[in-house]
Design a protein around this motif. Structure first.
Motif, PDB file in Angstrom:
ATOM      1  N   PHE A 128       0.823  -1.193   0.000  1.00  0.00           N
ATOM      2  CA  PHE A 128       0.000   0.000   0.000  1.00  0.00           C
ATOM      3  C   PHE A 128       0.866   1.255   0.000  1.00  0.00           C
ATOM      4  CE2 PHE A 128      -2.137  -3.526   1.964  1.00  0.00           C
ATOM      5  CZ  PHE A 128      -3.325  -3.565   1.256  1.00  0.00           C
ATOM      6  N   THR A 129       0.439   2.252  -0.765  1.00  0.00           N
ATOM      7  CA  THR A 129       1.170   3.515  -0.844  1.00  0.00           C
ATOM      8  C   THR A 129       0.599   4.570   0.104  1.00  0.00           C
ATOM      9  OG1 THR A 129      -0.190   4.172  -2.724  1.00  0.00           O
ATOM     10  CG2 THR A 129       1.951   3.149  -3.214  1.00  0.00           C
ATOM     11  N   SER A 130      -0.606   4.338   0.610  1.00  0.00           N
ATOM     12  CA  SER A 130      -1.239   5.221   1.595  1.00  0.00           C
ATOM     13  C   SER A 130      -2.069   4.358   2.541  1.00  0.00           C
ATOM     14  CB  SER A 130      -2.166   6.238   0.924  1.00  0.00           C
ATOM     15  OG  SER A 130      -1.461   7.109   0.088  1.00  0.00           O
ATOM     16  N   LEU A 131      -2.226   4.849   3.762  1.00  0.00           N
ATOM     17  CA  LEU A 131      -3.063   4.201   4.762  1.00  0.00           C
ATOM     18  C   LEU A 131      -3.989   5.263   5.335  1.00  0.00           C
ATOM     19  CD1 LEU A 131      -0.164   2.284   6.518  1.00  0.00           C
ATOM     20  CD2 LEU A 131      -1.850   1.284   4.962  1.00  0.00           C
ATOM     21  N   ARG A 132      -5.126   4.848   5.862  1.00  0.00           N
ATOM     22  CA  ARG A 132      -5.989   5.833   6.514  1.00  0.00           C
ATOM     23  C   ARG A 132      -6.821   5.198   7.621  1.00  0.00           C
ATOM     24  NH1 ARG A 132     -10.860   7.695   2.355  1.00  0.00           N
ATOM     25  NH2 ARG A 132     -11.860   5.648   2.184  1.00  0.00           N
ATOM     26  N   VAL A 133      -7.220   6.047   8.556  1.00  0.00           N
ATOM     27  CA  VAL A 133      -8.146   5.708   9.622  1.00  0.00           C
ATOM     28  C   VAL A 133      -9.416   6.489   9.318  1.00  0.00           C
ATOM     29  CG1 VAL A 133      -8.600   5.800  12.102  1.00  0.00           C
ATOM     30  CG2 VAL A 133      -6.261   5.445  11.276  1.00  0.00           C
ATOM     31  N   ILE A 134     -10.548   5.783   9.228  1.00  0.00           N
ATOM     32  CA  ILE A 134     -11.822   6.433   8.912  1.00  0.00           C
ATOM     33  C   ILE A 134     -12.842   6.075   9.993  1.00  0.00           C
ATOM     34  CG2 ILE A 134     -12.398   4.526   7.324  1.00  0.00           C
ATOM     35  CD1 ILE A 134     -14.043   6.553   5.697  1.00  0.00           C
ATOM     36  N   ILE A 135     -13.448   7.085  10.597  1.00  0.00           N
ATOM     37  CA  ILE A 135     -14.447   6.858  11.640  1.00  0.00           C
ATOM     38  C   ILE A 135     -15.732   6.369  10.965  1.00  0.00           C
ATOM     39  CG2 ILE A 135     -15.254   9.255  11.702  1.00  0.00           C
ATOM     40  CD1 ILE A 135     -15.509   8.903  14.792  1.00  0.00           C
ATOM     41  N   THR A 136     -16.345   5.309  11.515  1.00  0.00           N
ATOM     42  CA  THR A 136     -17.505   4.697  10.869  1.00  0.00           C
ATOM     43  C   THR A 136     -18.789   4.817  11.666  1.00  0.00           C
ATOM     44  OG1 THR A 136     -16.919   2.552  11.815  1.00  0.00           O
ATOM     45  CG2 THR A 136     -16.103   3.050   9.584  1.00  0.00           C
ATOM     46  N   ASP A 137     -18.711   5.308  12.891  1.00  0.00           N
ATOM     47  CA  ASP A 137     -19.908   5.486  13.704  1.00  0.00           C
ATOM     48  C   ASP A 137     -19.624   6.586  14.723  1.00  0.00           C
ATOM     49  OD1 ASP A 137     -22.477   5.123  14.660  1.00  0.00           O
ATOM     50  OD2 ASP A 137     -22.162   3.066  15.342  1.00  0.00           O
ATOM     51  N   LEU A 138     -20.643   6.983  15.445  1.00  0.00           N
ATOM     52  CA  LEU A 138     -20.501   8.030  16.451  1.00  0.00           C
ATOM     53  C   LEU A 138     -19.455   7.652  17.493  1.00  0.00           C
ATOM     54  CD1 LEU A 138     -24.304   8.731  16.927  1.00  0.00           C
ATOM     55  CD2 LEU A 138     -22.649  10.217  15.782  1.00  0.00           C
ATOM     56  N   ASN A 139     -18.825   8.663  18.094  1.00  0.00           N
ATOM     57  CA  ASN A 139     -17.838   8.401  19.136  1.00  0.00           C
ATOM     58  C   ASN A 139     -18.519   7.927  20.419  1.00  0.00           C
ATOM     59  OD1 ASN A 139     -18.744  10.709  20.514  1.00  0.00           O
ATOM     60  ND2 ASN A 139     -17.325  12.002  19.404  1.00  0.00           N
ATOM     61  N   SER A 140     -17.750   7.765  21.485  1.00  0.00           N
ATOM     62  CA  SER A 140     -18.273   7.174  22.721  1.00  0.00           C
ATOM     63  C   SER A 140     -19.433   7.947  23.341  1.00  0.00           C
ATOM     64  CB  SER A 140     -17.150   7.031  23.748  1.00  0.00           C
ATOM     65  OG  SER A 140     -16.621   8.301  24.088  1.00  0.00           O
ATOM     66  N   LEU A 141     -19.516   9.223  23.087  1.00  0.00           N
ATOM     67  CA  LEU A 141     -20.636  10.002  23.618  1.00  0.00           C
ATOM     68  C   LEU A 141     -21.900   9.824  22.787  1.00  0.00           C
ATOM     69  CD1 LEU A 141     -18.925  13.380  24.534  1.00  0.00           C
ATOM     70  CD2 LEU A 141     -19.498  11.479  26.038  1.00  0.00           C
ATOM     71  N   GLY A 142     -21.738   9.299  21.574  1.00  0.00           N
ATOM     72  CA  GLY A 142     -22.886   9.139  20.694  1.00  0.00           C
ATOM     73  C   GLY A 142     -23.394  10.444  20.129  1.00  0.00           C
ATOM     74  N   LEU A 143     -22.549  11.486  20.146  1.00  0.00           N
ATOM     75  CA  LEU A 143     -22.993  12.822  19.737  1.00  0.00           C
ATOM     76  C   LEU A 143     -22.421  13.287  18.403  1.00  0.00           C
ATOM     77  CD1 LEU A 143     -22.691  14.650  23.172  1.00  0.00           C
ATOM     78  CD2 LEU A 143     -24.752  13.718  22.095  1.00  0.00           C
ATOM     79  N   ASP A 144     -21.222  12.814  18.048  1.00  0.00           N
ATOM     80  CA  ASP A 144     -20.616  13.337  16.825  1.00  0.00           C
ATOM     81  C   ASP A 144     -19.619  12.351  16.231  1.00  0.00           C
ATOM     82  OD1 ASP A 144     -18.023  13.757  18.038  1.00  0.00           O
ATOM     83  OD2 ASP A 144     -18.829  15.560  18.959  1.00  0.00           O
ATOM     84  N   TYR A 145     -19.046  12.749  15.099  1.00  0.00           N
ATOM     85  CA  TYR A 145     -18.107  11.921  14.348  1.00  0.00           C
ATOM     86  C   TYR A 145     -16.685  12.481  14.390  1.00  0.00           C
ATOM     87  CZ  TYR A 145     -22.197   9.600  12.413  1.00  0.00           C
ATOM     88  OH  TYR A 145     -23.357   8.896  12.263  1.00  0.00           O
ATOM     89  N   GLU A 146     -16.381  13.285  15.367  1.00  0.00           N
ATOM     90  CA  GLU A 146     -15.050  13.863  15.464  1.00  0.00           C
ATOM     91  C   GLU A 146     -14.033  12.744  15.717  1.00  0.00           C
ATOM     92  OE1 GLU A 146     -13.332  16.422  18.875  1.00  0.00           O
ATOM     93  OE2 GLU A 146     -14.315  17.781  17.454  1.00  0.00           O
ATOM     94  N   LEU A 147     -13.019  12.684  14.873  1.00  0.00           N
ATOM     95  CA  LEU A 147     -11.955  11.691  14.978  1.00  0.00           C
ATOM     96  C   LEU A 147     -10.758  12.356  15.640  1.00  0.00           C
ATOM     97  CD1 LEU A 147     -10.490   9.041  14.292  1.00  0.00           C
ATOM     98  CD2 LEU A 147     -10.214   9.891  11.968  1.00  0.00           C
ATOM     99  N   THR A 148     -10.407  11.914  16.850  1.00  0.00           N
ATOM    100  CA  THR A 148      -9.314  12.497  17.613  1.00  0.00           C
ATOM    101  C   THR A 148      -8.192  11.477  17.748  1.00  0.00           C
ATOM    102  OG1 THR A 148     -10.849  13.842  18.893  1.00  0.00           O
ATOM    103  CG2 THR A 148      -8.674  13.515  19.828  1.00  0.00           C
ATOM    104  N   LEU A 149      -6.992  11.863  17.348  1.00  0.00           N
ATOM    105  CA  LEU A 149      -5.833  10.975  17.455  1.00  0.00           C
ATOM    106  C   LEU A 149      -4.637  11.741  18.015  1.00  0.00           C
ATOM    107  CD1 LEU A 149      -5.982   9.049  14.064  1.00  0.00           C
ATOM    108  CD2 LEU A 149      -6.554   8.165  16.333  1.00  0.00           C
ATOM    109  N   GLY A 150      -3.812  11.030  18.755  1.00  0.00           N
ATOM    110  CA  GLY A 150      -2.573  11.594  19.258  1.00  0.00           C
ATOM    111  C   GLY A 150      -1.360  10.994  18.576  1.00  0.00           C
TER     112      GLY A 150
END
Length: 162
Positions: A128-150
């Protein structure tokens, strides 16, 4: 900046907009491809909302790869380009994203700056020449799709493409 996700500095933080199917893409160095065997995500501090003061945790996502062009795989150590081997190797010129691992309601990233590692079952010859992380459902609060990574780390074999 997304480039800070690959840094070894402590407490980097990156987040996407609150959008369904938000994603973060990691491009491998130009002229190279990777056959990943495992990956680690570092959550970050949860990007606390000013109004809620409650951390959001990533729960459901896919880890995906963009196949290296099949015409380049034979000389990089992959299967020869042509016939059934080409179909098994992936796309003619990149093609569609390939799901490498799917997570649903995964609680592996459960605290501020928590990290977890997951193995991947990538067939021999897939690169693979690129990789990605894609959010597929609501976060733990069930309120939004914000993808947070450190942070993101990828473990596997790196191949020079012709």
């Amino acid at each position: 900046l997304a480039s800070s996700l690959l840094s070894r500095r402590a407490h980097n933080r990156f987040h996407t907009k609150d959008e369904r199917n938000a994603w973060v893409r990691i491009d491998i160095l130009k002229g190279y491809a990777v056959r990943p065997q495992a990956y680690t995500l570092v959550h970050g501090d949860g990007w606390q909302s000013l109004s809620l003061r409650t951390p959001r945790r990533l729960r459901s996502w896919r880890f995906e790869g963009m196949p290296a062009p099949a015409s380049m795989l034979a000389s990089a150590g992959g299967p020869p380009a042509g016939g059934a081997a080409r179909a098994a190797a992936g796309a003619e010129e990149g093609g569609d994203w390939v799901s490498l691992r799917c997570h649903t309601k995964d609680k592996g990233l459960n605290g501020a700056w928590s990290s977890a590692t997951w193995p991947l079952q990538v067939p021999e010859g897939r690169m693979f020449t690129s990789l990605r992380v894609i959010i597929t459902d609501l976060n733990s609060l069930g309120l939004d799709y914000e993808l947070t990574l450190g942070g993101v780390e990828v473990y596997g074999d790196l191949f020079k493409l012709p």
